[in-house]
Motif scaffolding. Structure first.
Motif, PDB file in Angstrom:
ATOM      1  N   ASP A  44       0.835  -1.188   0.000  1.00 35.37           N
ATOM      2  CA  ASP A  44       0.000   0.000   0.000  1.00 35.37           C
ATOM      3  C   ASP A  44       0.876   1.246   0.000  1.00 35.37           C
ATOM      4  O   ASP A  44       2.004   1.227   0.503  1.00 35.37           O
ATOM      5  CB  ASP A  44      -0.929   0.020   1.228  1.00 35.37           C
ATOM      6  N   LEU A  45       0.334   2.302  -0.568  1.00 37.28           N
ATOM      7  CA  LEU A  45       0.983   3.610  -0.627  1.00 37.28           C
ATOM      8  C   LEU A  45       0.019   4.625  -0.029  1.00 37.28           C
ATOM      9  O   LEU A  45      -1.174   4.618  -0.370  1.00 37.28           O
ATOM     10  CB  LEU A  45       1.291   3.965  -2.092  1.00 37.28           C
ATOM     11  N   GLU A  46       0.511   5.478   0.860  1.00 33.63           N
ATOM     12  CA  GLU A  46      -0.356   6.443   1.533  1.00 33.63           C
ATOM     13  C   GLU A  46       0.250   7.841   1.442  1.00 33.63           C
ATOM     14  O   GLU A  46       1.454   8.014   1.586  1.00 33.63           O
ATOM     15  CB  GLU A  46      -0.511   6.051   3.009  1.00 33.63           C
ATOM     16  N   ALA A  49       0.174  13.807   3.680  1.00 32.88           N
ATOM     17  CA  ALA A  49      -0.708  14.963   3.871  1.00 32.88           C
ATOM     18  C   ALA A  49      -2.160  14.521   4.053  1.00 32.88           C
ATOM     19  O   ALA A  49      -2.894  15.103   4.867  1.00 32.88           O
ATOM     20  CB  ALA A  49      -0.593  15.912   2.675  1.00 32.88           C
ATOM     21  N   ARG A  50      -2.584  13.508   3.320  1.00 34.71           N
ATOM     22  CA  ARG A  50      -3.965  13.017   3.429  1.00 34.71           C
ATOM     23  C   ARG A  50      -4.244  12.459   4.827  1.00 34.71           C
ATOM     24  O   ARG A  50      -5.269  12.739   5.439  1.00 34.71           O
ATOM     25  CB  ARG A  50      -4.214  11.952   2.371  1.00 34.71           C
ATOM     26  N   LEU A  51      -3.301  11.667   5.353  1.00 32.42           N
ATOM     27  CA  LEU A  51      -3.480  11.101   6.684  1.00 32.42           C
ATOM     28  C   LEU A  51      -3.458  12.204   7.748  1.00 32.42           C
ATOM     29  O   LEU A  51      -4.293  12.218   8.662  1.00 32.42           O
ATOM     30  CB  LEU A  51      -2.416  10.050   6.985  1.00 32.42           C
ATOM     31  N   LYS A  52      -2.530  13.132   7.608  1.00 32.07           N
ATOM     32  CA  LYS A  52      -2.443  14.235   8.575  1.00 32.07           C
ATOM     33  C   LYS A  52      -3.738  15.051   8.572  1.00 32.07           C
ATOM     34  O   LYS A  52      -4.261  15.395   9.636  1.00 32.07           O
ATOM     35  CB  LYS A  52      -1.247  15.130   8.247  1.00 32.07           C
ATOM     36  N   PHE A  86       3.374   7.709  10.957  1.00 35.92           N
ATOM     37  CA  PHE A  86       1.959   7.337  11.029  1.00 35.92           C
ATOM     38  C   PHE A  86       1.464   6.835   9.668  1.00 35.92           C
ATOM     39  O   PHE A  86       0.762   5.826   9.585  1.00 35.92           O
ATOM     40  CB  PHE A  86       1.094   8.530  11.474  1.00 35.92           C
ATOM     41  N   ALA A  87       1.822   7.538   8.599  1.00 35.60           N
ATOM     42  CA  ALA A  87       1.370   7.149   7.267  1.00 35.60           C
ATOM     43  C   ALA A  87       1.933   5.784   6.875  1.00 35.60           C
ATOM     44  O   ALA A  87       1.235   4.972   6.256  1.00 35.60           O
ATOM     45  CB  ALA A  87       1.769   8.209   6.239  1.00 35.60           C
ATOM     46  N   ALA A  88       3.175   5.505   7.247  1.00 32.54           N
ATOM     47  CA  ALA A  88       3.772   4.196   6.940  1.00 32.54           C
ATOM     48  C   ALA A  88       3.027   3.091   7.677  1.00 32.54           C
ATOM     49  O   ALA A  88       2.772   2.013   7.114  1.00 32.54           O
ATOM     50  CB  ALA A  88       5.255   4.188   7.308  1.00 32.54           C
ATOM     51  N   ARG A  89       2.647   3.346   8.909  1.00 35.13           N
ATOM     52  CA  ARG A  89       1.900   2.338   9.669  1.00 35.13           C
ATOM     53  C   ARG A  89       0.481   2.156   9.126  1.00 35.13           C
ATOM     54  O   ARG A  89      -0.032   1.049   9.099  1.00 35.13           O
ATOM     55  CB  ARG A  89       1.911   2.693  11.155  1.00 35.13           C
ATOM     56  N   TRP A  90      -0.129   3.246   8.677  1.00 33.19           N
ATOM     57  CA  TRP A  90      -1.441   3.127   8.022  1.00 33.19           C
ATOM     58  C   TRP A  90      -1.296   2.235   6.786  1.00 33.19           C
ATOM     59  O   TRP A  90      -2.101   1.324   6.568  1.00 33.19           O
ATOM     60  CB  TRP A  90      -1.959   4.505   7.625  1.00 33.19           C
ATOM     61  N   GLU A 152       6.390  13.113   1.376  1.00 33.58           N
ATOM     62  CA  GLU A 152       5.054  13.141   0.782  1.00 33.58           C
ATOM     63  C   GLU A 152       4.296  11.822   0.873  1.00 33.58           C
ATOM     64  O   GLU A 152       3.080  11.815   0.987  1.00 33.58           O
ATOM     65  CB  GLU A 152       5.139  13.549  -0.695  1.00 33.58           C
ATOM     66  N   PHE A 153       5.001  10.710   0.780  1.00 33.05           N
ATOM     67  CA  PHE A 153       4.339   9.413   0.702  1.00 33.05           C
ATOM     68  C   PHE A 153       4.998   8.395   1.612  1.00 33.05           C
ATOM     69  O   PHE A 153       6.184   8.476   1.898  1.00 33.05           O
ATOM     70  CB  PHE A 153       4.365   8.875  -0.742  1.00 33.05           C
ATOM     71  N   ALA A 154       4.189   7.421   2.025  1.00 32.37           N
ATOM     72  CA  ALA A 154       4.691   6.282   2.800  1.00 32.37           C
ATOM     73  C   ALA A 154       4.194   5.007   2.137  1.00 32.37           C
ATOM     74  O   ALA A 154       3.086   4.972   1.582  1.00 32.37           O
ATOM     75  CB  ALA A 154       4.190   6.366   4.232  1.00 32.37           C
ATOM     76  N   ALA A 155       5.013   3.991   2.190  1.00 31.98           N
ATOM     77  CA  ALA A 155       4.658   2.703   1.587  1.00 31.98           C
ATOM     78  C   ALA A 155       4.970   1.580   2.563  1.00 31.98           C
ATOM     79  O   ALA A 155       5.836   1.719   3.439  1.00 31.98           O
ATOM     80  CB  ALA A 155       5.452   2.484   0.300  1.00 31.98           C
TER      81      ALA A 155
END
Length: 162
Positions: A44-46, A49-52, A86-90, A152-155
């Motif tokens: 998954d890629l997140e 900014a969207r999660l925040k 946080f985004a990486a864990r999501w 910008e992104f987490a994977a």
């Protein structure tokens, strides 16, 4: 690959029937074993900014519904990089549900799969009893996770193994 690296490439590339160059240069992949041990893969890629934005819009209740207290602690310990963590864990939670083939909300919730720091800081997956029950349905006994992020992104990728 340029012709200077493989001077004989010009003639072989023109003969697709034999594809001799590919046979010499690229090793044949091993045959897929159906008992090899990997029973599920999810990725998954997140957007950070969207999660925040979702967290700021929905407050602490959102964060507590999605992340375990230990995850929140680990992410906050990252200081300026907390949102990337946080985004990486999501992304890892989404990847886990994809590896199971269930999606979030089916047989697992976001807090059924958490990522904490191992002894050397590496990401370590911890799975709740409900998550383990879902894993057992596909004969998985272990969850492996890898995380990566930019600003910008987490994977994340999750492998479920026997």
């Amino acid at each position: 690959m340029s012709p200077q690296n493989f001077p004989e490439a010009d003639s072989r590339e023109k003969d697709p029937a034999t594809n001799a160059l590919a046979a010499e240069v690229l090793p044949r992949p091993p045959a897929v074993r159906h008992d090899a041990g990997v029973v599920g893969v999810g990725i998954d890629l997140e957007s950070v900014a969207r999660l925040k934005a979702a967290a700021e819009r929905n407050g602490d209740a959102f964060m507590e519904k999605v992340f375990a207290p230990r995850e929140i602690e680990v992410c906050h310990s990252r200081g300026a990089h907390a949102w990337e963590s946080f985004a990486a864990r999501w992304a890892a939670k989404e990847a886990f549900s994809k590896a199971l083939g269930t999606g979030i909300g089916g047989s697992v919730a976001m807090t059924d799969f958490i990522v904490v720091a191992g002894n050397n800081g590496e990401p370590v997956a911890e799975v709740s009893p409900r998550g383990k029950a879902a894993m057992e349905k596909i004969s998985a006994t272990n969850a492996l996770v890898s995380l990566s992020h930019t600003k910008e992104f987490a994977a994340a990728i999750v492998l479920l193994t026997r």
